[in-house]
Design a protein around this motif. Sequence first.
Motif, PDB file in Angstrom:
ATOM      1  N   GLU A   7      12.689 -13.055  -0.399  1.00 45.62           N
ATOM      2  CA  GLU A   7      12.261 -12.202   0.713  1.00 45.62           C
ATOM      3  C   GLU A   7      10.989 -11.436   0.371  1.00 45.62           C
ATOM      4  N   LEU A   8      10.835 -11.058  -0.887  1.00 47.20           N
ATOM      5  CA  LEU A   8       9.711 -10.226  -1.315  1.00 47.20           C
ATOM      6  C   LEU A   8       8.475 -11.036  -1.697  1.00 47.20           C
ATOM      7  N   ASP A   9       8.681 -12.234  -2.211  1.00 45.69           N
ATOM      8  CA  ASP A   9       7.592 -13.034  -2.762  1.00 45.69           C
ATOM      9  C   ASP A   9       6.550 -13.399  -1.704  1.00 45.69           C
ATOM     10  N   HIS A  10       5.294 -13.214  -2.057  1.00 46.54           N
ATOM     11  CA  HIS A  10       4.144 -13.528  -1.204  1.00 46.54           C
ATOM     12  C   HIS A  10       4.257 -12.854   0.162  1.00 46.54           C
ATOM     13  N   SER A  11       4.636 -11.571   0.130  1.00 45.57           N
ATOM     14  CA  SER A  11       4.752 -10.815   1.371  1.00 45.57           C
ATOM     15  C   SER A  11       3.976  -9.508   1.244  1.00 45.57           C
ATOM     16  N   ASP A  12       3.823  -8.852   2.382  1.00 42.42           N
ATOM     17  CA  ASP A  12       3.348  -7.474   2.417  1.00 42.42           C
ATOM     18  C   ASP A  12       4.619  -6.634   2.408  1.00 42.42           C
ATOM     19  N   LEU A  13       4.913  -6.000   1.295  1.00 39.15           N
ATOM     20  CA  LEU A  13       6.170  -5.282   1.136  1.00 39.15           C
ATOM     21  C   LEU A  13       6.366  -4.192   2.189  1.00 39.15           C
ATOM     22  N   PHE A  58      11.432  -1.220   3.464  1.00 42.29           N
ATOM     23  CA  PHE A  58      10.280  -0.394   3.090  1.00 42.29           C
ATOM     24  C   PHE A  58       9.476   0.085   4.285  1.00 42.29           C
ATOM     25  N   LYS A  59      10.028  -0.004   5.470  1.00 40.08           N
ATOM     26  CA  LYS A  59       9.299   0.463   6.650  1.00 40.08           C
ATOM     27  C   LYS A  59       9.257   1.987   6.728  1.00 40.08           C
ATOM     28  N   LYS A  60      10.238   2.663   6.100  1.00 42.69           N
ATOM     29  CA  LYS A  60      10.294   4.130   6.145  1.00 42.69           C
ATOM     30  C   LYS A  60      10.006   4.771   4.795  1.00 42.69           C
ATOM     31  N   ILE A  61       9.962   3.968   3.728  1.00 45.51           N
ATOM     32  CA  ILE A  61       9.647   4.490   2.394  1.00 45.51           C
ATOM     33  C   ILE A  61       8.574   3.605   1.758  1.00 45.51           C
ATOM     34  N   ASN A  62       7.803   4.175   0.891  1.00 41.77           N
ATOM     35  CA  ASN A  62       6.768   3.410   0.197  1.00 41.77           C
ATOM     36  C   ASN A  62       7.387   2.396  -0.758  1.00 41.77           C
ATOM     37  N   PRO A  63       6.829   1.191  -0.808  1.00 48.52           N
ATOM     38  CA  PRO A  63       7.295   0.200  -1.778  1.00 48.52           C
ATOM     39  C   PRO A  63       6.687   0.457  -3.159  1.00 48.52           C
ATOM     40  N   THR A  64       7.054   1.590  -3.736  1.00 49.61           N
ATOM     41  CA  THR A  64       6.624   1.921  -5.097  1.00 49.61           C
ATOM     42  C   THR A  64       7.475   1.124  -6.083  1.00 49.61           C
ATOM     43  N   LYS A  92       0.869  -1.174   0.000  1.00 52.43           N
ATOM     44  CA  LYS A  92       0.000   0.000   0.000  1.00 52.43           C
ATOM     45  C   LYS A  92       0.897   1.213   0.000  1.00 52.43           C
ATOM     46  N   LEU A  93       0.392   2.311  -0.517  1.00 50.55           N
ATOM     47  CA  LEU A  93       1.179   3.532  -0.611  1.00 50.55           C
ATOM     48  C   LEU A  93       0.666   4.540   0.408  1.00 50.55           C
ATOM     49  N   CYS A  94       1.431   4.722   1.459  1.00 48.67           N
ATOM     50  CA  CYS A  94       1.073   5.668   2.510  1.00 48.67           C
ATOM     51  C   CYS A  94       1.171   7.087   1.965  1.00 48.67           C
ATOM     52  N   GLY A  95       0.174   7.910   2.271  1.00 49.00           N
ATOM     53  CA  GLY A  95       0.168   9.290   1.813  1.00 49.00           C
ATOM     54  C   GLY A  95      -0.416   9.475   0.426  1.00 49.00           C
ATOM     55  N   TYR A  96      -0.731   8.383  -0.233  1.00 48.83           N
ATOM     56  CA  TYR A  96      -1.304   8.448  -1.579  1.00 48.83           C
ATOM     57  C   TYR A  96      -2.812   8.638  -1.465  1.00 48.83           C
ATOM     58  N   VAL A  97      -3.370   9.492  -2.314  1.00 48.48           N
ATOM     59  CA  VAL A  97      -4.813   9.692  -2.331  1.00 48.48           C
ATOM     60  C   VAL A  97      -5.378   8.863  -3.470  1.00 48.48           C
ATOM     61  N   GLY A  98      -6.082   7.793  -3.124  1.00 46.76           N
ATOM     62  CA  GLY A  98      -6.666   6.913  -4.132  1.00 46.76           C
ATOM     63  C   GLY A  98      -6.593   5.475  -3.693  1.00 46.76           C
ATOM     64  N   ASP A  99      -7.001   4.582  -4.595  1.00 50.50           N
ATOM     65  CA  ASP A  99      -7.103   3.164  -4.274  1.00 50.50           C
ATOM     66  C   ASP A  99      -5.782   2.537  -3.827  1.00 50.50           C
TER      67      ASP A  99
END
Length: 122
Positions: free
Chosen positions: A64-70, A76-82, A15-22
């Motif tokens: 590490e990334l596969d089938h995870s919540d990024l 990605f705890k301090k930056i968005n996983p864009t 999910k993108l924190c601070g993003y306005v939208g879905d």
Amino acid sequence: MYEIYIKRNFSAAHKLCGYVGDCSKLHGHNWKVTVLVQSRKVDNIGISIDFRKLRAQLDYILKELDHSDLNTIEGFKKINPTSENIAEYIYNKLAKKIKTKDVKLAKIIISESDNSGAAYFE
């Protein structure tokens, strides 16, 4: 100059924190990763880097990334996983693993769909 590439996939949510939208809501993608490396030389049998070794190095990172919540992964705890940040994250990790003297990691391309993605290179 030779340019060699491999492609891999992984599935993950973010999910993108601070993003306005879905995209501010938790959702998933089937991410596509393309790795491009460059080499000025090939060895005595014509190979600059072994595809199997390069895939194994990338697979180790993608595990590490596969089938995870990024968003829960340390990087990605301090930056968005864009797409942009995921491309840079993979680039930085993979660049440390490539030990072949004449081979340089050129670019990581991340696609979150068939029609959109981002690339990172130095």
